[in-house]
Design a protein around this motif. Sequence first.
Motif, PDB file in Angstrom:
ATOM      1  N   ILE A  57      -5.459  -7.204  12.662  1.00  0.00           N
ATOM      2  CA  ILE A  57      -6.175  -6.385  11.687  1.00  0.00           C
ATOM      3  C   ILE A  57      -7.685  -6.495  11.843  1.00  0.00           C
ATOM      4  N   THR A  58      -8.198  -7.710  12.002  1.00  0.00           N
ATOM      5  CA  THR A  58      -9.647  -7.884  12.125  1.00  0.00           C
ATOM      6  C   THR A  58     -10.166  -7.211  13.389  1.00  0.00           C
ATOM      7  N   LEU A  59      -9.415  -7.334  14.471  1.00  0.00           N
ATOM      8  CA  LEU A  59      -9.801  -6.664  15.712  1.00  0.00           C
ATOM      9  C   LEU A  59      -9.784  -5.154  15.528  1.00  0.00           C
ATOM     10  N   LEU A  60      -8.789  -4.634  14.823  1.00  0.00           N
ATOM     11  CA  LEU A  60      -8.714  -3.196  14.545  1.00  0.00           C
ATOM     12  C   LEU A  60      -9.921  -2.750  13.718  1.00  0.00           C
ATOM     13  N   ARG A  61     -10.336  -3.559  12.778  1.00  0.00           N
ATOM     14  CA  ARG A  61     -11.491  -3.200  11.954  1.00  0.00           C
ATOM     15  C   ARG A  61     -12.768  -3.109  12.792  1.00  0.00           C
ATOM     16  N   LEU A  62     -12.863  -3.940  13.814  1.00  0.00           N
ATOM     17  CA  LEU A  62     -14.001  -3.814  14.727  1.00  0.00           C
ATOM     18  C   LEU A  62     -13.963  -2.487  15.468  1.00  0.00           C
ATOM     19  N   CYS A  81       0.853  -1.184   0.000  1.00  0.00           N
ATOM     20  CA  CYS A  81       0.000   0.000   0.000  1.00  0.00           C
ATOM     21  C   CYS A  81       0.893   1.240   0.000  1.00  0.00           C
ATOM     22  N   GLN A  82       0.618   2.177  -0.883  1.00  0.00           N
ATOM     23  CA  GLN A  82       1.458   3.372  -0.992  1.00  0.00           C
ATOM     24  C   GLN A  82       1.376   4.267   0.237  1.00  0.00           C
ATOM     25  N   LEU A  83       0.318   4.100   1.021  1.00  0.00           N
ATOM     26  CA  LEU A  83       0.149   4.963   2.194  1.00  0.00           C
ATOM     27  C   LEU A  83       0.750   4.337   3.452  1.00  0.00           C
ATOM     28  N   CYS A  84       0.269   3.175   3.849  1.00  0.00           N
ATOM     29  CA  CYS A  84       0.725   2.576   5.106  1.00  0.00           C
ATOM     30  C   CYS A  84       1.838   1.553   4.932  1.00  0.00           C
ATOM     31  N   LYS A  85       2.105   1.171   3.654  1.00  0.00           N
ATOM     32  CA  LYS A  85       3.182   0.225   3.322  1.00  0.00           C
ATOM     33  C   LYS A  85       2.878  -1.226   3.703  1.00  0.00           C
ATOM     34  N   TRP A  86       1.633  -1.533   4.092  1.00  0.00           N
ATOM     35  CA  TRP A  86       1.279  -2.919   4.389  1.00  0.00           C
ATOM     36  C   TRP A  86       1.008  -3.668   3.087  1.00  0.00           C
ATOM     37  N   PRO A  87       1.056  -5.011   3.128  1.00  0.00           N
ATOM     38  CA  PRO A  87       0.971  -5.804   1.886  1.00  0.00           C
ATOM     39  C   PRO A  87      -0.389  -5.732   1.183  1.00  0.00           C
ATOM     40  N   LEU A  88      -0.317  -5.680  -0.149  1.00  0.00           N
ATOM     41  CA  LEU A  88      -1.470  -5.793  -1.033  1.00  0.00           C
ATOM     42  C   LEU A  88      -1.109  -6.754  -2.157  1.00  0.00           C
ATOM     43  N   CYS A  89      -2.112  -7.317  -2.802  1.00  0.00           N
ATOM     44  CA  CYS A  89      -1.830  -8.190  -3.942  1.00  0.00           C
ATOM     45  C   CYS A  89      -1.340  -7.376  -5.124  1.00  0.00           C
ATOM     46  N   ASP A  90      -1.829  -6.136  -5.188  1.00  0.00           N
ATOM     47  CA  ASP A  90      -1.486  -5.239  -6.278  1.00  0.00           C
ATOM     48  C   ASP A  90      -1.702  -3.816  -5.790  1.00  0.00           C
ATOM     49  N   GLU A  91      -0.963  -2.877  -6.346  1.00  0.00           N
ATOM     50  CA  GLU A  91      -1.112  -1.481  -5.905  1.00  0.00           C
ATOM     51  C   GLU A  91      -2.508  -0.943  -6.182  1.00  0.00           C
ATOM     52  N   GLU A  92      -3.220  -1.560  -7.124  1.00  0.00           N
ATOM     53  CA  GLU A  92      -4.590  -1.144  -7.438  1.00  0.00           C
ATOM     54  C   GLU A  92      -5.572  -2.259  -7.068  1.00  0.00           C
ATOM     55  N   CYS A  93      -5.367  -2.894  -5.919  1.00  0.00           N
ATOM     56  CA  CYS A  93      -6.232  -3.979  -5.471  1.00  0.00           C
ATOM     57  C   CYS A  93      -7.683  -3.521  -5.418  1.00  0.00           C
ATOM     58  N   PRO A  94      -8.594  -4.272  -6.029  1.00  0.00           N
ATOM     59  CA  PRO A  94     -10.010  -3.876  -6.037  1.00  0.00           C
ATOM     60  C   PRO A  94     -10.639  -3.863  -4.650  1.00  0.00           C
ATOM     61  N   GLY A  95     -10.012  -4.538  -3.687  1.00  0.00           N
ATOM     62  CA  GLY A  95     -10.579  -4.568  -2.348  1.00  0.00           C
ATOM     63  C   GLY A  95     -10.042  -3.482  -1.431  1.00  0.00           C
ATOM     64  N   TRP A  96      -9.207  -2.604  -1.972  1.00  0.00           N
ATOM     65  CA  TRP A  96      -8.588  -1.571  -1.126  1.00  0.00           C
ATOM     66  C   TRP A  96      -9.656  -0.710  -0.460  1.00  0.00           C
ATOM     67  N   ASP A  97     -10.596  -0.226  -1.256  1.00  0.00           N
ATOM     68  CA  ASP A  97     -11.581   0.720  -0.726  1.00  0.00           C
ATOM     69  C   ASP A  97     -12.546   0.056   0.253  1.00  0.00           C
ATOM     70  N   THR A  98     -13.000  -1.171  -0.056  1.00  0.00           N
ATOM     71  CA  THR A  98     -14.006  -1.814   0.792  1.00  0.00           C
ATOM     72  C   THR A  98     -13.416  -2.422   2.061  1.00  0.00           C
ATOM     73  N   ASN A  99     -12.160  -2.845   2.011  1.00  0.00           N
ATOM     74  CA  ASN A  99     -11.572  -3.499   3.181  1.00  0.00           C
ATOM     75  C   ASN A  99     -10.437  -2.704   3.811  1.00  0.00           C
ATOM     76  N   HIS A 100      -9.351  -2.519   3.074  1.00  0.00           N
ATOM     77  CA  HIS A 100      -8.149  -1.962   3.677  1.00  0.00           C
ATOM     78  C   HIS A 100      -8.286  -0.488   4.052  1.00  0.00           C
ATOM     79  N   ALA A 101      -9.083   0.266   3.332  1.00  0.00           N
ATOM     80  CA  ALA A 101      -9.213   1.696   3.635  1.00  0.00           C
ATOM     81  C   ALA A 101      -9.667   1.930   5.070  1.00  0.00           C
TER      82      ALA A 101
END
Length: 514
Positions: free
Chosen positions: A150-155, A102-122
Motif C-alpha cells: 500500500i505505501t509503495l502504491l501511494r508513492l 471500504c464500501q468501494l474497494c472492500k479493503w479494511p477500515l476501522c469504521d465505514e466513516e473513518c476520518p482518515g479515509w479522505d486524507t489517506n485511503h482515497a
Amino acid sequence: MPELGPCAVCTIPAENRCAGCKTTLYCSKEHQKQDWKTHKFLCKPPLYKEGSSPELGRYLVAARDIEVGQTIITETPIIIGPKQVTPPVCLGCLKPGPKARCQLCKWPLCDEECPGWDTNHAIECAALVRAEKPLTFSDLQKPHAAYEAITLLRLVLMQKKSPKKWKLIQEMEANEKKREPSAEEKKIVQFLLTYVGLSKWGPTWDTSEKTLHRLAGVLQVNALDVRLPHGGEVMALFPTTSLIEHSCIPNIRIVFDPMCRMTVSASKDIKEGEHLQTMYTHALWATFQRREHLFSNKQFWCKCPRCSDPTELGTMFGAMRCVAPDCGGFLLPTAPLEAGADWACTKCVGRLSEKQIADLTGHLGQIVDEALAQPTESSLKDLLEKLNAVTHENHFRQYAVKHSLIQLMAKNVPTKDELDEKQQLCEHLLKVTQTLDPGGARLAVYEAVICYELHNALVGRAQKENDDSLLARAKVLLLRVVYLLRFDEHLPEGQLATVATKKINEIEEKIGKS
C-alpha cells in the motif's frame, strides 16, 4: 516544499515558503505580500542549509549556531502508510485491528466513516477497486503481504495526485547501485503489477518494474517509523528530514505529533557548520550489531566516533569477559570498523572471532527475552549474576535486564539497604545512558524511567533519614522526566510525565512544611 502546513494568512494548505526564513508558508504570492509588514520583523535566515559530498550525498548542515531544544524543522509527511511487516490496519487512519470495510474497494477500515479515509485511503481506493482478483476480507483480517504494497502504491499515485511531491520523491536517494531487492520486495512489486494491474495503466504512468523497485529503495533508505497514539507503527516519508545523515551519537531529536507531523529539535548545542545527525538504528545495540543493521538496510558502514571506539565511548557496552581462567580482562574488537575482525582480550592473548561473539550474544539475547517475558525481582537478579560471568557490567544485555529490574525493586516497604541498592543501580544506568545519548535524542524514554525510579529511591531514603536535600534532588530528577517526555503526551509513556508533575507538587509541599 508542498503541503507542509497552513498559510500564515488564511490557514489553508500552503505550498510556498518564504525565501528568507524558509519556514513561514503561504498559499499565494498575494498573501505573502499582505503578511510582509508583520513578517519582516520575524523573518530570520534558516537554521540549516543543504550540502553535498561524494561520500554522504546530500545532507543538512547548521547555517548558524543552534541552541539545545531549539526547533529546527517542522514538516508533514509526503506519504504515510503500513510498514514492511504489519498486522491488519485500517487504510484510513492506520489503526490496528480494522473491523469494517471500504464500501468501494472492500479493503479494511476501522469504521465505514473513518476520518482518515479522505486524507489517506482515497489515494489508492480507485486503484484497488479496479483490481482484477480482489482479495477476500478474511484474507486481510490477518497479516498479509498486500499491506506492504500500500505505501509503495501511494508513492506511485503521487505522479498525478501531486507532481511537486513526485518531483521530491524522484530526487531522493534509492541506493540503486548498492542494494539488491529482497525476495519480499520482488513479491510486493509483482503484486502491484499483476493484482492491482499497474502494468496496464498506460503510457501516461511510470509503473515499470524498474521504477517500482527504485521507489521501494526510496522507502528503505529514507522512510522513518512513526508510532501512533492508538498503537502500532507506520512508515512515513518526509521531504527535508530525509536528508539528515546518520550518526550513533545524534545531535537532533525527532518527534511526531498525533497527526504525524514531525518536529526536529537540537538535542544539544550545534555549532554553525556542524552536520545535523540522527540515528537510523538502535541506540541500545552493540557496535557490530548496529553496523551490520545499517549495512543491510541502508547500504553503508557507519564510521561515527562511537563505532570507531572499541569501548563505545568508555561504556564497554558490547564487551565480553575473557574466557581465560583468572584473567579478569575483557574482549573488545581489534578493529571495530572492519566487519569480521577478531575480538581480543585487554589483558591476555585471548581472542574470539566476531562470529563467536555474535553467536554468544545472540544466545544471551534469547535468555534475556525469555526472562523479561515474565520478570520477577529475584529471577532478574539471578540472571544478572549469570550474565556478569560472561559480560561486562555495562553490557547491553545487562542494561536491558537492569532497566526492567529497577521498575520491580522496592515496591512495598523497602529497607534502607534495598533503597541504597536501587539507588546505586539507577545511578549506574543513568551514567551509561547519558554517555551514549547525552541529549535524550534516542533514549529519552529509557532515561526518564531511570530518573523516575531513582527519584523513588531518594524519596524513600528521605523519609527514613528526614533529609530534605534528598527530596530536592528527587525534584530535579522529576523535572528531567517532564523535560524528556515533553513531546510524548499523546503516547503511553507521556503518562509518566503527568505522574512526575504530580510528584513534583507533592515534594514542594513536603519541603515547604519542613
